[in-house]
Enzyme design. Sequence first.
Site, PDB file in Angstrom:
ATOM      1  N   TYR A 117      -5.271 -11.617   8.166  1.00 28.99           N
ATOM      2  CA  TYR A 117      -3.916 -11.144   8.495  1.00 28.99           C
ATOM      3  C   TYR A 117      -2.962 -12.336   8.566  1.00 28.99           C
ATOM      4  O   TYR A 117      -3.197 -13.289   9.312  1.00 28.99           O
ATOM      5  CB  TYR A 117      -3.929 -10.409   9.833  1.00 28.99           C
ATOM      6  CG  TYR A 117      -2.789  -9.438  10.001  1.00 28.99           C
ATOM      7  CD1 TYR A 117      -3.003  -8.071   9.881  1.00 28.99           C
ATOM      8  CD2 TYR A 117      -1.498  -9.873  10.260  1.00 28.99           C
ATOM      9  CE1 TYR A 117      -1.961  -7.165  10.020  1.00 28.99           C
ATOM     10  CE2 TYR A 117      -0.460  -8.982  10.394  1.00 28.99           C
ATOM     11  CZ  TYR A 117      -0.701  -7.623  10.281  1.00 28.99           C
ATOM     12  OH  TYR A 117       0.337  -6.731  10.407  1.00 28.99           O
ATOM     13  N   TYR A 163       3.062 -10.612  -0.759  1.00 30.77           N
ATOM     14  CA  TYR A 163       2.834  -9.310  -1.409  1.00 30.77           C
ATOM     15  C   TYR A 163       3.669  -8.215  -0.742  1.00 30.77           C
ATOM     16  O   TYR A 163       4.595  -7.654  -1.321  1.00 30.77           O
ATOM     17  CB  TYR A 163       1.342  -8.975  -1.357  1.00 30.77           C
ATOM     18  CG  TYR A 163       1.007  -7.524  -1.625  1.00 30.77           C
ATOM     19  CD1 TYR A 163       1.329  -6.927  -2.833  1.00 30.77           C
ATOM     20  CD2 TYR A 163       0.371  -6.746  -0.654  1.00 30.77           C
ATOM     21  CE1 TYR A 163       1.044  -5.587  -3.077  1.00 30.77           C
ATOM     22  CE2 TYR A 163       0.070  -5.420  -0.881  1.00 30.77           C
ATOM     23  CZ  TYR A 163       0.408  -4.842  -2.090  1.00 30.77           C
ATOM     24  OH  TYR A 163       0.129  -3.523  -2.306  1.00 30.77           O
TER      25      TYR A 163
END
Length: 389
Positions: A288, A336
């Site tokens: 993450y 992204y």
Amino acid sequence: MSIKNAAAIVGVGDVELEKGKVKDGQSVLQIQAIAAKRALEDAGLSKDDVDGIFVAGLWGLPGVGSFPSVILSEYLGIQPKYTDSTQIGGSAFEAHVGHAAAAIKSGLCEVALVLYGSTQRSEKSRTLAGRPPVLTAQYETPFGLPSPAGSYAMAAARHMHQYGTKPEHLAEIAVATRKWAQLNPYATMRDPLSIDDVLNSPMISDPLHLLDCCLVTDGAGALVIVSPERARDCRKKPVWILGQGESHSHWSIQAMPDLTVTSAAQSGKTAFEMAGVTHDEIDVVQIYDSFTITVLLTLESLGFCKPGEGGDFISNQRTAPGGDFPMNTNGGGLSYAHPGMYGIFLLIEAVRQLRGECGERQVKDAKLSLVNGTGGTLSSTSVVILGRD
């Protein structure tokens, strides 16, 4: 209870973005329905097969979003016999994977659908205004702490003070992640990025610059998890759930026991022991990356390197394409997409890597992947280890 090989991920789905937004002004329910349909088609199943539903979200609050699994089940026309709305922020979906596998192993359901969606970018609903000064937030908000960037900045400053970590180390992570995004046609940010670009970007909360911070985008994703018996009849080969762990250490950053250690130290230990694999056996890692410091702290807490060694561990673009530690191969939350709670997209990318479906960014012969979700202000973590036959 060990869930090793008790269930498999057999379907994944997401939605395309344009400049970080969903197309055609679709609602948060519509995009989750599209992601669910694609994941079920990927698995060769239909919504009539789903008997377990797992949902977390930050949409529709206050209001219908208080019951995310209920409203989504209504919208999709699904009446599950098992439901789970565990909400631990960006790590919720890694926890859902473990909970789904446990439910399947216990015979409580056979086909689990995990869902997330957000239209925060389209709705311009994301702010740094901070939390209302109630309950434990009374110890932070009145003093001007921006949320969540200020909390992560405090952790970064502490790591730099304690171990000599430099802003250049954090920038290495942003640059390597952008290189992966350049190989992903669906990534929001694909322009070349240098360490100087990161260091010269506007300061958001010292020592974190703008390009140390994740994007703010829309997005939706879905996973289909089934029993080993159902996996045999699915359209694609199963990606097995080998190990999973979860933990949390605090909510308010002022209550974090150690600003340089996350609860991944516990959740990772549980996942590795359950999977029966070692760090050296992992082929591709999805960590993450709400902020660059999140990655560095997590790698140390998971045990890929010792405390204080994270800066050297990721140096020289080791995590970039061609490096010996491929990480965040879709471009991550930094390049992204990051629709508020990003953890489900880490799982989707890991499954695609293990299936060999990632085109230019494919990691050769990837057989084992570790996925780490983080939620809140370094508050919660869940780790999943996945593998293929």
